[in-house]
Design a protein around this motif. Structure first.
Motif, short mmCIF file in Angstrom:
data_model
loop_
_atom_site.label_atom_id
_atom_site.label_comp_id
_atom_site.label_asym_id
_atom_site.label_seq_id
_atom_site.Cartn_x
_atom_site.Cartn_y
_atom_site.Cartn_z
N THR A 178 0.65 -0.33 -0.12
CA THR A 178 -0.09 -0.47 -0.04
C THR A 178 0.70 1.58 0.30
OG1 THR A 178 -0.45 0.49 2.56
CG2 THR A 178 -2.00 -1.28 1.74
N GLY A 179 0.45 2.44 -0.12
CA GLY A 179 0.41 4.28 -0.26
C GLY A 179 1.55 3.73 -1.22
N LEU A 180 3.15 4.16 -0.49
CA LEU A 180 4.33 5.13 -1.84
C LEU A 180 5.21 2.68 -2.15
CD1 LEU A 180 5.22 8.21 -0.89
CD2 LEU A 180 3.57 7.19 -3.26
N ALA A 181 4.77 1.89 -1.42
CA ALA A 181 5.81 1.09 -1.37
C ALA A 181 5.58 -0.35 -2.79
CB ALA A 181 5.48 0.24 -0.51
N HIS A 182 4.74 0.81 -3.63
CA HIS A 182 4.61 0.06 -4.66
C HIS A 182 5.86 -0.14 -5.82
CE1 HIS A 182 4.06 3.94 -6.16
NE2 HIS A 182 3.08 4.23 -5.08
N PHE A 183 6.44 1.02 -6.04
CA PHE A 183 7.30 0.67 -6.82
C PHE A 183 8.93 -0.13 -6.51
CE2 PHE A 183 6.23 5.27 -6.60
CZ PHE A 183 6.52 5.62 -8.65
N ALA A 184 9.08 -0.71 -5.46
CA ALA A 184 9.76 -1.50 -5.00
C ALA A 184 9.01 -2.98 -4.52
CB ALA A 184 10.24 -0.99 -3.36
N SER A 185 7.88 -2.89 -3.93
CA SER A 185 7.32 -3.71 -4.04
C SER A 185 6.77 -4.97 -5.18
CB SER A 185 6.06 -3.94 -2.61
OG SER A 185 6.66 -3.51 -1.75
N ARG A 186 6.20 -4.48 -5.78
CA ARG A 186 6.13 -5.24 -6.95
C ARG A 186 7.18 -5.79 -7.65
NH1 ARG A 186 1.80 -4.56 -11.80
NH2 ARG A 186 2.49 -6.73 -13.25
N SER A 187 8.28 -5.41 -7.48
CA SER A 187 9.94 -5.58 -8.39
C SER A 187 9.63 -6.74 -7.58
CB SER A 187 10.96 -4.53 -8.81
OG SER A 187 10.11 -3.93 -9.22
N VAL A 188 10.12 -6.98 -5.98
CA VAL A 188 10.30 -8.36 -5.04
C VAL A 188 9.36 -9.10 -5.69
CG1 VAL A 188 10.26 -8.93 -2.75
CG2 VAL A 188 11.50 -6.80 -3.04
N ALA A 189 7.97 -8.80 -5.68
CA ALA A 189 7.00 -10.38 -6.12
C ALA A 189 7.55 -11.16 -7.28
CB ALA A 189 5.67 -9.77 -5.53
N GLU A 190 7.96 -9.92 -8.42
CA GLU A 190 8.52 -10.14 -9.76
C GLU A 190 9.16 -11.37 -9.31
OE1 GLU A 190 8.75 -8.60 -13.76
OE2 GLU A 190 7.83 -7.17 -12.24
N LYS A 191 10.61 -10.37 -8.89
CA LYS A 191 11.49 -11.08 -8.69
C LYS A 191 11.53 -12.66 -7.59
CE LYS A 191 16.04 -10.97 -9.58
NZ LYS A 191 16.98 -10.89 -10.69
N LEU A 192 10.95 -12.97 -7.02
CA LEU A 192 10.33 -13.95 -6.40
C LEU A 192 9.87 -14.93 -6.63
CD1 LEU A 192 10.97 -12.89 -2.45
CD2 LEU A 192 12.14 -13.97 -3.94
N ASP A 193 8.78 -14.55 -7.47
CA ASP A 193 7.10 -15.43 -8.17
C ASP A 193 6.44 -15.48 -7.64
OD1 ASP A 193 6.18 -16.30 -10.15
OD2 ASP A 193 7.22 -18.00 -10.19
N ILE A 194 6.41 -14.95 -6.28
CA ILE A 194 5.21 -14.49 -5.23
C ILE A 194 3.64 -14.10 -5.63
CG2 ILE A 194 6.55 -15.60 -3.37
CD1 ILE A 194 6.43 -13.16 -2.32
N PRO A 195 2.57 -14.36 -4.92
CA PRO A 195 1.34 -13.16 -5.84
C PRO A 195 1.64 -12.32 -4.66
CG PRO A 195 1.08 -15.54 -5.16
CD PRO A 195 1.92 -15.35 -4.66
N TYR A 196 0.75 -10.89 -6.53
CA TYR A 196 1.24 -9.21 -5.49
C TYR A 196 -0.20 -8.85 -5.68
CZ TYR A 196 2.42 -4.22 -5.57
OH TYR A 196 2.63 -3.31 -5.23
N VAL A 197 -0.33 -8.47 -4.58
CA VAL A 197 -1.69 -7.77 -4.33
C VAL A 197 -1.29 -5.81 -4.21
CG1 VAL A 197 -4.04 -6.65 -3.53
CG2 VAL A 197 -3.25 -9.24 -4.26
N TYR A 198 -1.45 -5.43 -4.54
CA TYR A 198 -1.52 -3.26 -4.37
C TYR A 198 -3.39 -2.77 -4.25
CZ TYR A 198 -0.29 1.33 -3.89
OH TYR A 198 -0.44 2.91 -3.21
N ALA A 199 -2.91 -2.83 -2.67
CA ALA A 199 -3.96 -2.09 -2.58
C ALA A 199 -4.27 -0.19 -2.06
CB ALA A 199 -4.44 -2.83 -0.73
N THR A 200 -5.35 -0.15 -2.43
CA THR A 200 -5.35 1.46 -1.90
C THR A 200 -6.90 2.18 -1.45
OG1 THR A 200 -5.39 4.01 -3.07
CG2 THR A 200 -6.87 2.13 -3.55
#
Length: 407
Positions: free
Chosen positions: A98-120
């Motif tokens: 959530t918040g401004l964590a998306h720039f790093a967090s989605r790349s982390v999930a992509e790299k680790l190949d785990i489910p990712y959700v962004y919530a607002t």
């Protein structure tokens, strides 16, 4: 099941995530939270027994970018949170940001190949033909003569690419991930979650975006109110609360206007100091100042709540059945001011800097008997199952991914 929740923002971002973390834990998951290292966030998460992984500088030191160069630099800083978040996510089964964590967090999930959700926490931020986009930079304005929402959202997407694309893609290249051509789509994903109450913050579905509307994420607060505050509440009629939460730019003049307007209605005043450090204007006994307290308990005992219009404060006041006056300072607070007025549960102030006269007019609306009756009716409609829905969806996604890997 192990779930990492990642956020970078004010208390309005951290507290709902803490609520979701508690619910996930109750459902048997192991949870940790990445969040800014501000002391109040550490205390909040420690208080509910959720491990905190500190990321980035304290949120209390951040300011909104006012230029393209500042925006690009900010994205580089946020993307650099990747290493800490990636280390925290190692061995975990799902990641929600959530918040401004998306720039790093989605790349982390992509790299680790785990489910990712962004919530607002506000539909105002999500692309829709039914409302215009928020302004990206401080001081930005809408192009003259452009009123079509789809055109405005197209311009918004181009602005995201121009401001954030280079910094985001430079970081992604450094960790071996492909280039992103649609930065806004990268941030929100094609299936974002909206963690807002359907009554307070409705969403009108569109063909372009599959929004999952979970309801608000509420962290139950069982803390007792301080003895001094209880004594003040018990000493007379319910006061009007005025506080501006995490807004640092609120001036002393706003506190003076609020107290004078409250007194003009024949009410006692309760001032929340907040990040702006608001204070009383004299030593009369009809006013009292408080720091960080249990708003869930407090708002049930006040005549009205004057606030900045954060999603969390708006929801807490609505749940308590307290009439509201929203004095929006920035961003989605304009949306919540409009919703409070549209629902008839209070008034939205025109502009961020109230005068005694303007706030008195808004308070007359909020303190009217019909507003109190409407606020009570809306309170009964507020859902409290948002964290349950979100937790189950997140655990289901993680389970499906695990099952697919075992096949």
């Amino acid at each position: 099941m192990r779930v990492l929740l990642s956020t970078y923002g004010s208390r309005g971002d951290v507290e709902p995530v803490a609520g979701l973390a508690v619910r996930l834990r109750e459902l048997g998951a192991e949870v940790r939270v990445c969040a800014p290292p501000d002391e109040e966030f550490a205390e909040l998460l420690t208080g509910v027994g959720v491990p905190l992984v500190p990321v980035g500088p304290p949120m209390g030191s951040m300011v909104r970018p006012s230029s393209a160069a500042e925006a690009s630099r900010r994205v580089s800083e946020l993307a650099a949170l990747y290493d800490t978040i990636a280390a925290a996510a190692e061995g975990y089964d799902a990641l929600l940001a959530t918040g401004l964590a998306h720039f790093a967090s989605r790349s982390v999930a992509e790299k680790l190949d785990i489910p990712y959700v962004y919530a607002t926490f506000c539909s105002f931020l999500l692309p829709s033909p039914y409302h215009p986009p928020p302004l990206v930079l401080a001081g930005e304005s809408v192009p003259p003569g452009v009123t079509d929402n789809r055109v405005l959202w197209d311009l918004n997407a181009r602005t995201f690419n121009a401001l954030h694309g280079e910094a985001l893609n430079t970081h992604r290249a450094s960790i071996g991930l492909p280039r992103v051509d649609d930065v806004r789509g990268f941030i929100f994903t094609d299936r974002p979650w909206l963690a807002a109450d359907p009554t307070l913050g409705p969403w009108r579905q569109t063909p372009d975006l599959d929004v999952v509307h979970t309801g608000a994420w509420i962290l139950p607060d069982e803390r007792p109110l301080p003895a001094g505050l209880l004594a003040f509440l018990d000493a007379g009629e319910p006061p009007v609360y005025a506080g501006f939460g995490s807004m640092r730019g609120v001036s002393e003049d706003t506190a003076r206007a609020a107290i004078e307007a409250i007194r003009a209605q024949g009410r006692r005043a309760l001032v929340g100091r907040g990040w702006a450090g608001l204070a009383l204007i004299d030593d009369r006994d009809d006013c009292f100042a408080v720091g960080e307290v249990n708003h869930q308990a407090l708002f049930a005992r006040v005549a009205a709540v004057v606030h900045h219009g954060g999603a969390g404060t708006t929801t807490t006041a609505a749940r308590a059945g307290a009439p509201q006056v929203v004095v929006p300072q920035a961003g989605d607070q304009l949306y919540w001011a409009g919703r409070v007025a549209d629902l008839g549960i209070g008034a939205g102030h025109d502009g961020p800097t109230p005068t005694t006269e303007s706030l008195s007019a808004a308070l007359r609306t909020a303190l009217a008997p019909e507003t109190r009756a409407r606020a009570s009716a809306v309170a009964a409609a507020i859902r409290t199952d948002g964290t349950t829905m979100a937790a189950k969806l997140l655990l289901d996604a993680a389970s499906r991914r695990k099952a697919a890997r075992w096949k």
